[in-house]
Motif scaffolding. Structure first.
Motif, mmCIF file in Angstrom:
data_model
loop_
_atom_site.group_PDB
_atom_site.id
_atom_site.type_symbol
_atom_site.label_atom_id
_atom_site.label_comp_id
_atom_site.label_asym_id
_atom_site.label_seq_id
_atom_site.Cartn_x
_atom_site.Cartn_y
_atom_site.Cartn_z
ATOM 1 N N UNK A 1 20.008 6.319 43.527
ATOM 2 C CA UNK A 1 20.000 6.888 42.177
ATOM 3 C C UNK A 1 18.767 6.407 41.443
ATOM 4 N N UNK A 2 18.125 7.309 40.741
ATOM 5 C CA UNK A 2 16.904 6.997 39.985
ATOM 6 C C UNK A 2 17.174 7.191 38.504
ATOM 7 N N UNK A 3 16.664 6.285 37.713
ATOM 8 C CA UNK A 3 16.748 6.410 36.259
ATOM 9 C C UNK A 3 15.371 6.269 35.642
ATOM 10 N N UNK A 4 15.109 7.086 34.630
ATOM 11 C CA UNK A 4 13.920 6.949 33.803
ATOM 12 C C UNK A 4 14.402 6.580 32.408
ATOM 13 N N UNK A 5 13.950 5.443 31.908
ATOM 14 C CA UNK A 5 14.406 4.964 30.608
ATOM 15 C C UNK A 5 13.216 4.850 29.671
ATOM 16 N N UNK A 6 13.267 5.637 28.593
ATOM 17 C CA UNK A 6 12.192 5.635 27.604
ATOM 18 C C UNK A 6 12.502 4.671 26.477
ATOM 19 N N UNK A 7 11.444 4.191 25.835
ATOM 20 C CA UNK A 7 11.589 3.362 24.649
ATOM 21 C C UNK A 7 10.331 3.511 23.807
ATOM 22 N N UNK A 8 10.435 3.099 22.538
ATOM 23 C CA UNK A 8 9.260 3.064 21.689
ATOM 24 C C UNK A 8 9.173 4.136 20.622
ATOM 25 N N UNK A 9 10.117 5.055 20.607
ATOM 26 C CA UNK A 9 10.087 6.078 19.574
ATOM 27 C C UNK A 9 10.478 5.500 18.225
ATOM 28 N N UNK A 10 10.360 6.334 17.186
ATOM 29 C CA UNK A 10 10.740 5.884 15.856
ATOM 30 C C UNK A 10 10.111 6.727 14.781
ATOM 31 N N UNK A 11 10.170 6.185 13.561
ATOM 32 C CA UNK A 11 9.639 6.852 12.377
ATOM 33 C C UNK A 11 8.331 6.182 11.985
ATOM 34 N N UNK A 12 7.301 6.995 11.761
ATOM 35 C CA UNK A 12 5.998 6.456 11.390
ATOM 36 C C UNK A 12 5.345 7.397 10.393
ATOM 37 N N UNK A 13 4.499 6.865 9.540
ATOM 38 C CA UNK A 13 3.780 7.704 8.581
ATOM 39 C C UNK A 13 2.597 8.382 9.268
ATOM 40 N N UNK A 14 2.194 9.501 8.707
ATOM 41 C CA UNK A 14 1.024 10.205 9.227
ATOM 42 C C UNK A 14 -0.173 9.263 9.263
ATOM 43 N N UNK A 15 -0.914 9.351 10.366
ATOM 44 C CA UNK A 15 -2.047 8.454 10.562
ATOM 45 C C UNK A 15 -1.708 7.193 11.319
ATOM 46 N N UNK A 16 -0.424 6.944 11.506
ATOM 47 C CA UNK A 16 0.017 5.745 12.193
ATOM 48 C C UNK A 16 -0.004 5.884 13.702
ATOM 49 N N UNK A 17 0.511 4.851 14.373
ATOM 50 C CA UNK A 17 0.487 4.796 15.831
ATOM 51 C C UNK A 17 1.845 4.382 16.376
ATOM 52 N N UNK A 18 2.107 4.828 17.581
ATOM 53 C CA UNK A 18 3.283 4.412 18.334
ATOM 54 C C UNK A 18 2.906 4.322 19.798
ATOM 55 N N UNK A 19 3.633 3.504 20.532
ATOM 56 C CA UNK A 19 3.483 3.471 21.982
ATOM 57 C C UNK A 19 4.839 3.713 22.634
ATOM 58 N N UNK A 20 4.899 4.755 23.441
ATOM 59 C CA UNK A 20 6.104 5.047 24.212
ATOM 60 C C UNK A 20 5.976 4.441 25.608
ATOM 61 N N UNK A 21 7.106 3.984 26.114
ATOM 62 C CA UNK A 21 7.156 3.460 27.484
ATOM 63 C C UNK A 21 8.264 4.165 28.239
ATOM 64 N N UNK A 22 8.085 4.287 29.538
ATOM 65 C CA UNK A 22 9.108 4.873 30.400
ATOM 66 C C UNK A 22 9.092 4.126 31.722
ATOM 67 N N UNK A 23 10.201 3.484 32.016
ATOM 68 C CA UNK A 23 10.312 2.714 33.252
ATOM 69 C C UNK A 23 11.243 3.428 34.226
ATOM 70 N N UNK A 24 10.766 3.609 35.431
ATOM 71 C CA UNK A 24 11.580 4.215 36.485
ATOM 72 C C UNK A 24 12.204 3.120 37.330
ATOM 73 N N UNK A 25 13.485 3.287 37.640
ATOM 74 C CA UNK A 25 14.170 2.292 38.462
ATOM 75 C C UNK A 25 15.056 2.984 39.484
ATOM 76 N N UNK A 26 15.407 2.237 40.528
ATOM 77 C CA UNK A 26 16.241 2.793 41.585
ATOM 78 C C UNK A 26 15.564 2.627 42.929
#
Length: 121
Positions: free
Chosen positions: A1-26
Motif C-alpha cells: 500500500x502506498x500513501x502520499x501525505x501532503x502538508x504545508x497548506x494554509x492561509x496567507x496574504x497576497x505576496x506571501x509564501x508557502x512551502x508544500x511537502x508531500x511524502x510518499x510511503x509504503x
C-alpha cells in the motif's frame, strides 16, 4: 500500500509564501514523476508543476518565476515552494506520483488527499 501525505497548506496574504511537502510511503521501489496539481472551486484540476527523477521540471505558465518544485529522492518527498502568492492561486493542491511498488512490473499513479491553500487579497 502506498500513501502520499501532503502538508504545508494554509492561509496567507497576497505576496506571501508557502512551502508544500508531500511524502510518499509504503512498499516503493522507485518514483518516476512527481507533480503538484490544484483545483479551484468550480474549475477543473490543473497541473501546476512536475519534476522527473533526474530533476527536470515543467510549470504551468501562470506560476513560472513564482513557484519552484523540488524533490528529495532519498526521502521520497516532493516540495512546492510558492512565492508572490496571488488570490488566483487559492485552491486545493494535490500531490501526484508515478511510481513502482516493490515486485511490480509497471508504474502506477497515486494521489494525495489534498491540502488547502488560501490567498487573501
Amino acid at each position: 500500500q502506498v500513501q502520499l501525505v501532503e502538508s504545508g497548506g494554509g492561509l496567507v496574504q497576497a505576496g506571501g509564501s508557502l512551502r508544500l511537502s508531500c511524502a510518499a510511503s509504503g512498499s516503493i521501489h522507485s518514483i518516476n514523476f512527481m507533480a503538484w496539481y490544484r483545483q479551484a472551486p468550480g474549475k477543473q484540476r490543473e497541473l501546476v508543476a512536475h519534476i522527473t527523477r533526474g530533476g527536470r521540471t515543467k510549470y504551468v505558465d501562470s506560476v513560472k518565476g513564482r513557484f519552484t518544485i523540488s524533490r528529495d529522492n532519498a526521502k521520497n518527498t516532493v516540495y512546492l515552494h510558492m512565492n508572490s502568492l496571488e488570490p488566483e492561486d487559492t485552491a486545493v493542491y494535490y500531490c501526484n506520483a508515478t511510481l513502482r511498488i516493490v515486485a511490480a512490473y509497471y508504474d502506477h499513479n497515486y494521489w494525495g488527499q489534498g491540502t488547502q491553500v488560501t490567498v487573501s487579497s
